[in-house]
Motif scaffolding. Structure first.
Motif, short mmCIF file in Angstrom:
data_model
loop_
_atom_site.label_atom_id
_atom_site.label_comp_id
_atom_site.label_asym_id
_atom_site.label_seq_id
_atom_site.Cartn_x
_atom_site.Cartn_y
_atom_site.Cartn_z
N ILE A 1 -7.54 -1.56 -0.34
CA ILE A 1 -6.55 -0.10 0.35
C ILE A 1 -7.56 0.93 0.20
CG2 ILE A 1 -4.06 0.90 -0.75
CD1 ILE A 1 -3.49 -1.67 -1.77
N THR B 1 6.26 1.81 0.32
CA THR B 1 4.86 1.26 0.57
C THR B 1 5.62 1.86 2.05
OG1 THR B 1 5.90 -1.34 0.69
CG2 THR B 1 4.70 -1.09 2.13
N SER C 1 2.45 -1.89 5.82
CA SER C 1 1.63 -1.82 4.92
C SER C 1 1.67 -3.15 3.63
CB SER C 1 1.63 -0.67 4.07
OG SER C 1 0.67 0.27 5.09
N SER D 1 -5.49 -0.88 5.16
CA SER D 1 -4.84 -1.85 4.15
C SER D 1 -5.71 -2.88 5.36
CB SER D 1 -3.25 -2.40 4.07
OG SER D 1 -3.18 -1.23 3.57
N ALA E 1 0.57 -0.93 0.33
CA ALA E 1 -0.09 0.08 -0.07
C ALA E 1 1.28 1.35 0.41
CB ALA E 1 -0.56 0.02 1.73
N GLU E 2 0.30 2.32 -1.14
CA GLU E 2 1.83 3.52 -0.98
C GLU E 2 0.99 4.24 -1.73
OE1 GLU E 2 4.53 2.53 -3.84
OE2 GLU E 2 5.21 0.06 -3.02
#
Length: 337
Positions: free
Chosen positions: A315, A265, A286, A222, A141-142
């Protein structure tokens, strides 16, 4: 303003303006048929898109449709450039500690970055197709930004002014393939399949006070198979802001309008050496790899499995009122037939 790309019978989809509450949308073919067209002509067209956004939010438009993120491509279904950084050095430090390696001092002053595949992104609600579970399937997740044209050699401060849009990322990673690729000394390729992005991309001003110093100061949520896995704040422990990441990418080359630069991340130290899980009262993680790294450091080996076929990942980022900012990336892992 908020923008999205609906699926149609073309590669690049149809640009729409989306309401602030993500409930409605309107086609803007008369202004810009695609997201890339809008970015290529941003100085001329953005004011018209902004006017449409304002009119949509106050109910002054006809031909308004309900917004359905399942009908969306990633905002850019393909892009001229996708370069992913590793701005949260806590994440990098964990990776190296898990394999008994020290973090070089330069990692705190010079960003890591790799060039990902940008010719074929996954839709935000489309399945993630993988050939083999043994490849070590993981989500990351970014946050990412989309730039306008960026000149080579731009300063970090100037680079931040070239940010046009902000969105979320699931940078799918195949952890089991990474070691053998890196051992060749030439970087990622097979271990980094197609990424996906949030249904909606927003202009930085849409984030209000949460956009500070070219960072997004909201928790990034997340949820893995229905359970909250991580909620680290994207504005905390980000060693390199997006201005610095863009300047790094543009040190020796121009970036073209529509270039996507990722944060890597999102990872918070949480006042500890390694952070802590949701069930332990922390903000979690994440990606699965971080949990496995901590288990390796603590126990000598990892115990949390990577994703399996049928697993689901969501996300999302919420504002202070609990409203979704970008819509949700929500995907299921499936076997490539």
């Amino acid at each position: 303003m908020k923008l999205a790309t609906l699926k149609n019978d073309t590669r690049d989809g149809q640009l729409v303006v989306v309401s602030k509450d993500l409930q409605s949308a309107v086609a803007v073919t008369h202004i810009a048929p695609t997201m890339q067209y809008a970015l290529d002509n941003w100085d001329t067209l953005s004011m018209h898109l902004q006017a449409t956004y304002h009119a949509l939010n106050i109910g002054q438009l006809d031909d308004v449709m309900a917004f359905d993120s399942s009908l969306c491509e990633s905002p850019l279904p393909r892009a001229y450039q996708w370069a992913d950084g590793s701005a949260y050095v806590n994440h990098v430090e964990l990776v190296r500690k898990a394999r008994g390696a020290e973090l070089p001092p330069s990692f705190w002053t010079d960003p890591l970055m790799y060039q990902g595949g940008s010719d074929d992104f996954i839709g935000p609600n489309d399945d993630v197709l993988v050939g083999d579970e043994s490849w070590g399937i993981d989500f990351e997740a970014e946050v990412a930004v989309v730039t306008g044209d960026v000149p080579m050699g731009v300063s970090a401060l100037e680079a931040g002014n070239h940010i046009r849009l902000v969105m979320l990322v699931n940078d799918v990673s195949l952890r089991g393939l990474i070691p053998q690729e890196l051992a060749k000394g030439f970087g990622f390729f097979q271990s980094k399949p197609a990424s996906s992005f949030s249904p909606v991309a927003v202009t930085p001003d849409e984030l209000g006070d949460a956009w500070q110093g070219f960072k997004v100061k909201h928790p990034l949520l997340s949820t893995l198979n229905g359970a909250l896995f991580g909620k680290p704040d994207a504005g905390v422990d980000m060693t390199f802001d997006f201005g610095q990441l863009i300047a790094h990418a543009a040190k020796t080359r121009n970036l073209t309008a529509g270039a996507i630069i990722g944060s890597g991340t999102v990872s918070n130290k949480q006042g500890t050496d390694y952070g802590s899980a949701i069930e332990d009262g922390g903000v979690g993680y994440s990606c699965i790899a971080e949990v496995r790294m901590i288990e390796t450091i603590r126990d000598g080996q990892p115990s949390t499995p990577f994703m399996k076929f049928g697993d689901r990942i969501r996300i999302e980022m919420l504002d202070e009122q609990g409203a979704s900012v970008f819509g949700a990336i929500e995907q299921q892992i499936k076997e490539y037939p």
